[in-house]
Structure formats: C-alpha cells, structure tokens
Write an enzyme that holds these catalytic residues in place. Structure first.
Site, PDB file in Angstrom:
ATOM      1  CB  THR A 100      -0.944   0.041   1.227  1.00  0.00           C
ATOM      2  OG1 THR A 100      -0.166  -0.046   2.423  1.00  0.00           O
ATOM      3  CG2 THR A 100      -1.941  -1.109   1.180  1.00  0.00           C
ATOM      4  CG  HIS A 120       7.497  -0.688   3.655  1.00  0.00           C
ATOM      5  ND1 HIS A 120       6.999  -0.115   2.507  1.00  0.00           N
ATOM      6  CD2 HIS A 120       6.542  -1.523   4.113  1.00  0.00           C
ATOM      7  CE1 HIS A 120       5.787  -0.582   2.295  1.00  0.00           C
ATOM      8  NE2 HIS A 120       5.484  -1.451   3.244  1.00  0.00           N
TER       9      HIS A 120
HETATM   10  P1  5GP Z   1       2.424  -2.367   2.961  1.00  0.00           P
HETATM   11  O1  5GP Z   1       0.959  -2.639   2.966  1.00  0.00           O
HETATM   12  O2  5GP Z   1       2.782  -1.297   1.932  1.00  0.00           O
HETATM   13  O3  5GP Z   1       3.292  -3.588   2.840  1.00  0.00           O
HETATM   14  O4  5GP Z   1       2.768  -1.815   4.395  1.00  0.00           O
HETATM   15  C1  5GP Z   1       2.472  -0.504   4.796  1.00  0.00           C
HETATM   16  C2  5GP Z   1       2.468  -0.518   6.294  1.00  0.00           C
HETATM   17  O5  5GP Z   1       2.533   0.823   6.732  1.00  0.00           O
HETATM   18  C3  5GP Z   1       1.197  -1.128   6.913  1.00  0.00           C
HETATM   19  O6  5GP Z   1       1.550  -2.233   7.736  1.00  0.00           O
HETATM   20  C4  5GP Z   1       0.591   0.028   7.710  1.00  0.00           C
HETATM   21  O7  5GP Z   1       0.037  -0.401   8.943  1.00  0.00           O
HETATM   22  C5  5GP Z   1       1.787   0.946   7.902  1.00  0.00           C
HETATM   23  N1  5GP Z   1       1.405   2.340   8.023  1.00  0.00           N
HETATM   24  C6  5GP Z   1       0.566   3.039   7.213  1.00  0.00           C
HETATM   25  N2  5GP Z   1       0.473   4.317   7.612  1.00  0.00           N
HETATM   26  C7  5GP Z   1       1.278   4.435   8.706  1.00  0.00           C
HETATM   27  C8  5GP Z   1       1.585   5.536   9.571  1.00  0.00           C
HETATM   28  O8  5GP Z   1       1.119   6.664   9.423  1.00  0.00           O
HETATM   29  N3  5GP Z   1       2.459   5.270  10.596  1.00  0.00           N
HETATM   30  C9  5GP Z   1       3.004   4.033  10.784  1.00  0.00           C
HETATM   31  N4  5GP Z   1       3.846   3.892  11.834  1.00  0.00           N
HETATM   32  N5  5GP Z   1       2.734   2.982   9.986  1.00  0.00           N
HETATM   33  C10 5GP Z   1       1.873   3.177   8.963  1.00  0.00           C
END
Ligand code: 5GP
Length: 115
Positions: free
Chosen positions: A95, A100
């Site tokens: 997302t 990361h």
């Molecule tokens: P993805 O879905 O891209 O692999 O992971 C994105 C991660 O970022 C998700 O686990 C979500 O909970 C985390 N995340 C999204 N917005 C924020 C934020 O504002 N602060 C923090 N600490 N984590 C976030």
C-alpha cells in the site's frame, strides 16, 4: 516529482511516528497497525525505490543495510528471531510505494501474511 511518502513525512517529523532505530541511510518505525508482538518497518531514508525488486537492482548494499537493521532491532527487542516480509505490488498487499521491510517477531504461530 511525486509526493513524499508517508514514511518520508514521518522521517521529516511532519507526522508522528516512533523511530526505534536508524543509521545514516535506513530507519525503523513501529507499525501503526501491528500484526505481531513486534512489528517494525525498516525503510531506506531515500524514497527513490518503490519496492524491494527496484532496491535490489539499484542499490544492493542498501538492501543489505535494511536487512542488517532488521536483524539489530529483532535482536534488541525480540530475541533475534524474526520474519522479514516485503509486500511487492498492490496485488500482493503493498500500500505504500516507498520500499519497506516488515519485521515481525513473537506470537507468529497463527500469522503467515501481512497486508
Ligand atoms: P504495505 O501494505 O505497503 O506492505 O505496508 C504498509 C504498512 O505501513 C502497513 O503495515 C501500515 O500499517 C503501515 N502504516 C501506514 N500508515 C502508517 C503511519 O502513518 N504510521 C506508521 N507507523 N505505519 C503506517
């Protein structure tokens, strides 16, 4: 130029976030929606790579630094054993398109995926 990612905005202090470790090129924050007892995101400070495949192709030593900081945080906070996940592509649950690593540790028996 594209908008700064949410992670860049946390690094810059524009929005709140708990930075738990950092090096010159990499930082680690606690995930806002934790999926395990330890759930930290390890992130290159530069937002130029969208996902781990781009990072591996563009700067393999920076990818190694991400893994190294993940290992350090897991050693300090969770006994050193951890799961490392890079969601790569929207269809795989990514997302935020600023590469990361999810570092998960503790309480993992029931968990297999993040996203
Ligand atoms: P993805 O879905 O891209 O692999 O992971 C994105 C991660 O970022 C998700 O686990 C979500 O909970 C985390 N995340 C999204 N917005 C924020 C934020 O504002 N602060 C923090 N600490 N984590 C976030």
């Amino acid at each position: 130029m594209s908008e700064p990612s949410i992670f860049t905005r946390i690094l810059d202090g524009e929005i709140p976030g708990e930075i738990v470790a950092e090096t010159d090129r990499v930082f680690a924050i606690t995930d806002i929606n934790p999926q395990a007892a330890l759930h930290v995101l390890v992130i290159p400070k530069s937002g130029e790579y969208r996902d781990v495949a781009e990072l591996a192709a563009g700067d393999p030593s920076l990818l190694a630094e991400v893994v190294d900081l993940a290992n350090r945080v897991a050693a300090e906070r969770a006994g050193g054993e951890f799961r490392l996940i890079f969601n790569t592509g929207a269809g795989a649950g990514q997302t935020v398109f600023h590469v990361h690593a999810h570092v998960l540790a503790g309480d993992l028996q029931e968990k297999s995926l993040v996203g």
